[in-house]
Design a protein around this motif. Structure first.
Motif, PDB file in Angstrom:
ATOM      1  N   VAL A 130      10.473  -0.356  -1.987  1.00  0.00           N
ATOM      2  CA  VAL A 130      10.265   0.259  -0.670  1.00  0.00           C
ATOM      3  C   VAL A 130       8.788   0.226  -0.275  1.00  0.00           C
ATOM      4  O   VAL A 130       8.407  -0.324   0.753  1.00  0.00           O
ATOM      5  CB  VAL A 130      10.797   1.717  -0.679  1.00  0.00           C
ATOM      6  N   CYS A 131       7.951   0.773  -1.119  1.00  0.00           N
ATOM      7  CA  CYS A 131       6.515   0.814  -0.792  1.00  0.00           C
ATOM      8  C   CYS A 131       5.891  -0.502  -1.264  1.00  0.00           C
ATOM      9  O   CYS A 131       5.011  -0.540  -2.103  1.00  0.00           O
ATOM     10  CB  CYS A 131       5.859   2.017  -1.479  1.00  0.00           C
ATOM     11  N   CYS A 187       3.947  11.368   3.868  1.00  0.00           N
ATOM     12  CA  CYS A 187       3.013  10.337   3.413  1.00  0.00           C
ATOM     13  C   CYS A 187       1.800  10.289   4.349  1.00  0.00           C
ATOM     14  O   CYS A 187       1.928  10.017   5.550  1.00  0.00           O
ATOM     15  CB  CYS A 187       3.729   8.984   3.417  1.00  0.00           C
ATOM     16  N   CYS A 230      11.971   5.259   3.180  1.00  0.00           N
ATOM     17  CA  CYS A 230      11.254   5.917   2.079  1.00  0.00           C
ATOM     18  C   CYS A 230      11.531   7.417   2.057  1.00  0.00           C
ATOM     19  O   CYS A 230      11.427   8.084   3.092  1.00  0.00           O
ATOM     20  CB  CYS A 230       9.755   5.665   2.227  1.00  0.00           C
ATOM     21  N   VAL A 255      -0.859   2.675   7.052  1.00  0.00           N
ATOM     22  CA  VAL A 255      -0.273   2.229   5.776  1.00  0.00           C
ATOM     23  C   VAL A 255      -0.966   0.969   5.251  1.00  0.00           C
ATOM     24  O   VAL A 255      -1.268   0.846   4.065  1.00  0.00           O
ATOM     25  CB  VAL A 255       1.243   1.991   5.949  1.00  0.00           C
ATOM     26  N   CYS A 296       8.926   1.760   5.217  1.00  0.00           N
ATOM     27  CA  CYS A 296       8.679   3.205   5.320  1.00  0.00           C
ATOM     28  C   CYS A 296       9.875   3.957   5.904  1.00  0.00           C
ATOM     29  O   CYS A 296      10.106   5.109   5.552  1.00  0.00           O
ATOM     30  CB  CYS A 296       7.435   3.466   6.157  1.00  0.00           C
ATOM     31  N   PRO A 302       5.993  -2.831   3.780  1.00  0.00           N
ATOM     32  CA  PRO A 302       6.665  -1.665   3.185  1.00  0.00           C
ATOM     33  C   PRO A 302       7.764  -1.151   4.118  1.00  0.00           C
ATOM     34  O   PRO A 302       7.647  -1.251   5.341  1.00  0.00           O
ATOM     35  CB  PRO A 302       5.540  -0.638   3.050  1.00  0.00           C
ATOM     36  N   ARG A 351      -1.276   5.259  -0.988  1.00  0.00           N
ATOM     37  CA  ARG A 351      -0.786   5.423   0.382  1.00  0.00           C
ATOM     38  C   ARG A 351      -0.363   6.872   0.633  1.00  0.00           C
ATOM     39  O   ARG A 351      -0.718   7.457   1.662  1.00  0.00           O
ATOM     40  CB  ARG A 351       0.398   4.471   0.633  1.00  0.00           C
ATOM     41  N   GLN A 366       9.667   9.602   1.008  1.00  0.00           N
ATOM     42  CA  GLN A 366       8.411  10.364   1.166  1.00  0.00           C
ATOM     43  C   GLN A 366       7.847  10.231   2.585  1.00  0.00           C
ATOM     44  O   GLN A 366       6.731  10.682   2.854  1.00  0.00           O
ATOM     45  CB  GLN A 366       7.357   9.853   0.160  1.00  0.00           C
ATOM     46  N   ARG A 367       8.611   9.628   3.492  1.00  0.00           N
ATOM     47  CA  ARG A 367       8.007   9.250   4.784  1.00  0.00           C
ATOM     48  C   ARG A 367       7.503  10.437   5.609  1.00  0.00           C
ATOM     49  O   ARG A 367       6.553  10.296   6.374  1.00  0.00           O
ATOM     50  CB  ARG A 367       8.964   8.381   5.597  1.00  0.00           C
ATOM     51  N   LEU A 424       1.261   6.970   6.275  1.00  0.00           N
ATOM     52  CA  LEU A 424       2.207   6.758   7.379  1.00  0.00           C
ATOM     53  C   LEU A 424       1.913   7.722   8.525  1.00  0.00           C
ATOM     54  O   LEU A 424       1.888   7.321   9.694  1.00  0.00           O
ATOM     55  CB  LEU A 424       3.649   6.945   6.880  1.00  0.00           C
TER      56      LEU A 424
HETATM   57  S1  SF4 Z   1       6.139   6.204   3.683  1.00  0.00           S
HETATM   58 FE1  SF4 Z   1       4.269   6.049   2.454  1.00  0.00          FE
HETATM   59  S2  SF4 Z   1       4.980   6.059   0.354  1.00  0.00           S
HETATM   60 FE2  SF4 Z   1       6.735   5.597   1.641  1.00  0.00          FE
HETATM   61  S3  SF4 Z   1       6.860   3.357   1.769  1.00  0.00           S
HETATM   62 FE3  SF4 Z   1       5.648   4.053   3.514  1.00  0.00          FE
HETATM   63  S4  SF4 Z   1       3.575   3.966   2.783  1.00  0.00           S
HETATM   64 FE4  SF4 Z   1       4.844   3.921   0.974  1.00  0.00          FE
END
Ligand code: SF4
Length: 351
Positions: A192-193, A209, A203, A217, A200, A198, A148, A205-206, A212
């Motif tokens: 989380v993922c 990502c 997260c 996703v 997001c 998920p 993802r 990393q949002r 996203l």
């Molecule tokens: S932002 Fe990306 S890495 Fe984070 S939970 Fe959503 S899909 Fe997964």
């Protein structure tokens, strides 16, 4: 010193605040405990694994205890966890470590991967957590996160896709705090993922990502190419002796349910009288079958029909290594496939 990349920094910060730190196999650098947990966690979720892990470690506190145990005791503790080859391989690997490596654990990826049941990701996790070695991991959760985060097309089980994911896993793994990072990336995938729904918005990393940002996703990771699971049917024979004990037979060491104790099986529609006489030397009186039920494997469905029968010449079966008359009211320690356990449990609770 090599600086920690932003992906790992964000992840470690999130882990400090939200990661799981009280799982039964955490807080140790004991390779044995980490190895057992990693094997159990293959294809199985934390909540399911936890009680199995605790019982296992209580029964076999270290590798020498495990190596010295009969395989039946190991499989007994694995009953219900599924994928029994994991238990058999763990036991075989413990024997190798004790008998051929003087109880010393491997210190390299190659050394761990040479043991039965240990693949690259499991070896990487053990070395990272137990020894602090910088080793990437790529279990199912991590594959999903990376597929993802980088919006990687293709099913992760495909070799080319997997190899791309490994390259990313390698690049992202930091040089410092590798133990925490390893746990953190597994936690991110599990908490989380998640596969479905998920989270997001929680997260770390949002903002970076790709899936996203591309509002896609749910397109990642690509699903396994669809293949319909075939259905197989089998009759499981409940052969009772005069004391209401049931005949169990040990399955061959490899293959489906290898080494576990099962009920004798034959094709549905088979002449049971004749089958028992010709295969087992038993004369039986066949009773009406119980309702069928389905047990599903990853690659096929098994429809099981239990058929109770009364054996008129139970002495014809001598208890030997591969067969036993089993008392359901006083069960002993042996590994049982899940559907057999279900049938015996039904029998045990029937007045
Ligand atoms: S932002 Fe990306 S890495 Fe984070 S939970 Fe959503 S899909 Fe997964």
């Amino acid at each position: 010193m090599i600086a920690t990349a932003p992906f790992a920094k964000r992840l470690l910060q999130w882990y400090g605040d939200h990661g799981r730190k009280d799982l039964p196999w955490q807080g140790t650098q004991n390779p044995y405990k980490i190895w057992v947990s990693e094997i159990m966690l293959q294809q199985t979720q934390v909540a399911t694994v936890s009680p199995y892990y605790e019982r296992f470690i209580l029964a076999f506190p270290d590798v020498r205890d495990l190596a010295a145990a009969p395989v039946d005791d190991v499989l007994h503790l694995w009953t219900g966890l599924g994928y029994y080859a994991r238990g058999r391989n763990l036991h075989a690997a413990a024997k190798l470590i004790v008998n051929e490596h003087q109880g010393q654990y491997p210190a390299t990826l190659e050394g761990w991967c040479a043991l039965p049941g240990v693949g690259r990701s499991t070896a990487g996790a053990i070395l990272a957590i137990a020894h602090g070695q910088r080793q990437p991991i790529l279990d199912g959760n991590v594959k999903r996160v990376l597929a993802r985060y980088f919006a990687i097309d293709g099913w992760p089980g495909d070799k080319a896709v997997e190899s791309r994911l490994w390259q990313h896993a390698e690049t992202l793994t930091p040089h410092l705090r590798v133990q925490d990072y390893t746990q953190a990336i597994m936690d991110l995938g599990a908490m989380v993922c998640r596969r479905r729904q998920p989270l997001c918005n929680r997260c770390p990393q949002r903002l970076h990502c790709a899936a996203l940002l591309g509002d896609s996703v749910h397109a990642y990771p690509s699903p396994k190419p669809h293949k319909k699971r075939p259905i197989r049917s089998v009759a499981m024979l409940l052969l009772f002796d005069s004391k209401q004990q049931v005949l169990l037979a040990r399955r061959p060491p490899s293959g489906l349910w290898g080494g576990l104790w099962s009920l004798p099986e034959c094709d549905l529609g088979e002449d049971i009288d004749h089958w028992c006489q010709s295969r087992l030397g038993l004369k039986v009186e066949v009773n009406p079958p119980w309702p069928s039920f389905r047990h599903s494997f990853s690659h096929f469905h098994l429809d099981v029909t239990p058929i109770p029968t009364h054996v008129k010449n139970a002495n014809a079966v001598m208890e030997k290594h591969e067969t036993v008359w089993y008392n359901v009211k006083r069960p002993d320690r042996r590994g049982l496939p899940a559907p057999v356990k279900r049938i015996l449990e039904q029998l045990r609770t029937t007045p």
